[in-house]
Design a protein around this motif. Structure first.
Motif, PDB file in Angstrom:
ATOM      1  N   HIS A 171       0.876  -1.180  -0.002  1.00 51.22           N
ATOM      2  CA  HIS A 171       0.100   0.181   0.020  1.00 51.22           C
ATOM      3  C   HIS A 171       0.796   1.076   0.021  1.00 51.22           C
ATOM      4  CE1 HIS A 171      -2.942   3.077   1.467  1.00 51.22           C
ATOM      5  NE2 HIS A 171      -3.706   2.353   0.964  1.00 51.22           N
ATOM      6  N   TRP A 172       0.574   2.189  -0.762  1.00 50.43           N
ATOM      7  CA  TRP A 172       1.323   3.504  -0.715  1.00 50.43           C
ATOM      8  C   TRP A 172       1.374   4.181   0.675  1.00 50.43           C
ATOM      9  CZ3 TRP A 172       4.995   5.811  -3.409  1.00 50.43           C
ATOM     10  CH2 TRP A 172       5.337   7.103  -3.157  1.00 50.43           C
ATOM     11  N   VAL A 173       2.678   4.274   1.099  1.00 44.20           N
ATOM     12  CA  VAL A 173       2.706   5.100   2.325  1.00 44.20           C
ATOM     13  C   VAL A 173       2.917   6.633   2.260  1.00 44.20           C
ATOM     14  CG1 VAL A 173       4.615   5.053   4.295  1.00 44.20           C
ATOM     15  CG2 VAL A 173       4.124   2.974   2.939  1.00 44.20           C
ATOM     16  N   GLY A 174       2.136   7.151   3.009  1.00 44.34           N
ATOM     17  CA  GLY A 174       2.124   8.698   3.250  1.00 44.34           C
ATOM     18  C   GLY A 174       0.997   9.308   2.744  1.00 44.34           C
ATOM     19  N   GLY A 175       0.002   8.726   1.881  1.00 46.09           N
ATOM     20  CA  GLY A 175      -1.287   9.226   1.466  1.00 46.09           C
ATOM     21  C   GLY A 175      -1.058  10.480   0.233  1.00 46.09           C
ATOM     22  N   ASP A 176      -1.780  11.381   0.276  1.00 46.87           N
ATOM     23  CA  ASP A 176      -1.800  12.517  -0.809  1.00 46.87           C
ATOM     24  C   ASP A 176      -0.455  13.193  -0.785  1.00 46.87           C
ATOM     25  OD1 ASP A 176      -4.076  11.807  -1.460  1.00 46.87           O
ATOM     26  OD2 ASP A 176      -5.414  13.079  -0.340  1.00 46.87           O
ATOM     27  N   VAL A 177       0.016  13.585   0.587  1.00 46.56           N
ATOM     28  CA  VAL A 177       1.290  14.539   0.529  1.00 46.56           C
ATOM     29  C   VAL A 177       2.488  13.700   0.080  1.00 46.56           C
ATOM     30  CG1 VAL A 177       2.696  15.727   2.280  1.00 46.56           C
ATOM     31  CG2 VAL A 177       0.169  15.615   2.622  1.00 46.56           C
TER      32      VAL A 177
END
Length: 348
Positions: free
Chosen positions: A78-84
């Motif tokens: 899963h992509w770590v960190g989200g939108d930022v």
């Protein structure tokens, strides 16, 4: 639907993370070696060599600031960190990519300018000009990387969910002018300039060699040197453009067609291939530059044997960076009476 969830299988996620870890290690070690070698010979550097150092900095910057985040995301599925973090990753990737291609373009132009007169003892490109060119490549890349932040273009996740870049599929209408401008000024135009410059250098070397056939063999040696430098430069440029070409084609497909028709596994391959561009340059230097290989072998941690490493110091085996060699031949002179006396004394 979670746009940051991996669209790949867990096994493929782990394999992708291992692949990126390998690229990170190779890129950091290789480009650090280039920077160390440049620092060791800084007192003998020519101004245009700074462009090769600048290129190593762009590759090293991409490997250090981007790849660890992608590795963590792959192993997390899963992509770590989200939108930022996604915007940061997309901006960094675009920034270092544009900086690299423009640095290669400037390097090609500089090599072409220097090749116009191989016998000129005067340096055509001074330190001030080269430093300004290096600063220009970074500022140019920064401006383009900031455009999506300012509203022209957009950053977003890749279809496979483990990386972020320009949101190609979302720019079919509102960002179409950005896409066309970006491909025109940051891929097509640099590629044309690079090919034209190196083709012009090749013609110049051929003409110089033909003219020197009936003269001293001093010029052919310089031609051989520049020919070797030309091969290295062409391989570097072809490597970068070749790595990014498949990714560019897939991105353009996403603009004019439905990106959902491309399987995630297929969209992953061009992206991973493009990331490998940060690894090739040090390898090209090592295998095609005798002096760079010798200087690397001279490093203390590689010279632990009984015989010390030796680096040749001759004009015909110049560093990977040099674009002009000293063409002034040594003039033979008669020894003075004092020198003859000293030689006789030493022989006794």
């Amino acid at each position: 639907m979670d746009i940051y969830a991996s669209a790949l299988s867990p096994a493929l996620d782990i394999g992708t993370g291992c692949y990126l870890l390998l690229l990170t290690v190779l890129s950091i070690v290789g480009n650090l070696l280039v920077l160390v070698m440049a620092f060791k010979r800084s007192s003998r550097m020519k101004p245009p060599e700074l462009l090769s150092v600048n290129l190593a900095l762009t590759d090293l910057g991409a490997a250090v600031t981007m790849y660890p985040l992608a590795i963590a995301s792959a192993w997390n599925h899963h992509w770590v960190g989200g939108d930022v973090a996604c915007v940061y990753y997309g901006l960094a990737g675009f920034f270092f990519g544009v900086a690299s291609i423009m640095n290669l373009t400037v390097l090609a132009i500089v090599r072409f300018v220097v090749s116009l007169n191989l016998q000129s003892p005067k340096e055509k490109i001074g330190w001030r000009k080269v430093k300004l060119l290096c600063v220009w490549t970074w500022l140019y890349a920064l401006v383009w990387a900031l455009f999506p932040i300012l509203g022209w273009g957009r950053y977003g996740p890749e279809p496979f969910g483990l990386s972020c870049s320009l949101a190609w599929g979302q720019m079919k209408h509102e960002g179409f002018s950005f896409v066309i401008s970006m491909f025109s000024f940051n891929l097509a135009m640099p590629a044309v300039i690079i090919v034209s410059c190196y083709f012009g250098i090749a013609i110049k070397l051929y003409v110089t060699y033909k003219k020197s056939m009936n003269h001293s063999n001093r010029i052919p040696n310089i031609v051989k040197l520049h020919r070797r430098l030309l091969v290295i430069a062409v391989l570097i440029s072809m490597g970068f453009i070749g790595c990014w070409a498949p990714y560019s084609l897939v991105s353009m497909w996403s603009i004019f067609h439905d990106s959902s028709t491309i399987p995630p596994e297929v969209s992953l391959l061009p992206c991973m291939f493009a990331k490998s561009s940060t690894v090739y340059n040090p390898m090209i230097y090592y295998f095609f530059s005798q002096s760079f290989k010798s200087e690397v072998k001279q490093l203390p941690w590689l010279c632990l044997g009984a015989n010390p490493c030796h680096v040749p110091n001759s004009v015909n085996d110049n560093s990977i960076y040099v674009v002009r060699a000293d063409l002034k031949p040594k003039v033979a002179t008669r020894p003075t009476l004092q020198e003859i006396t000293e030689l006789k004394t030493e022989s006794l």
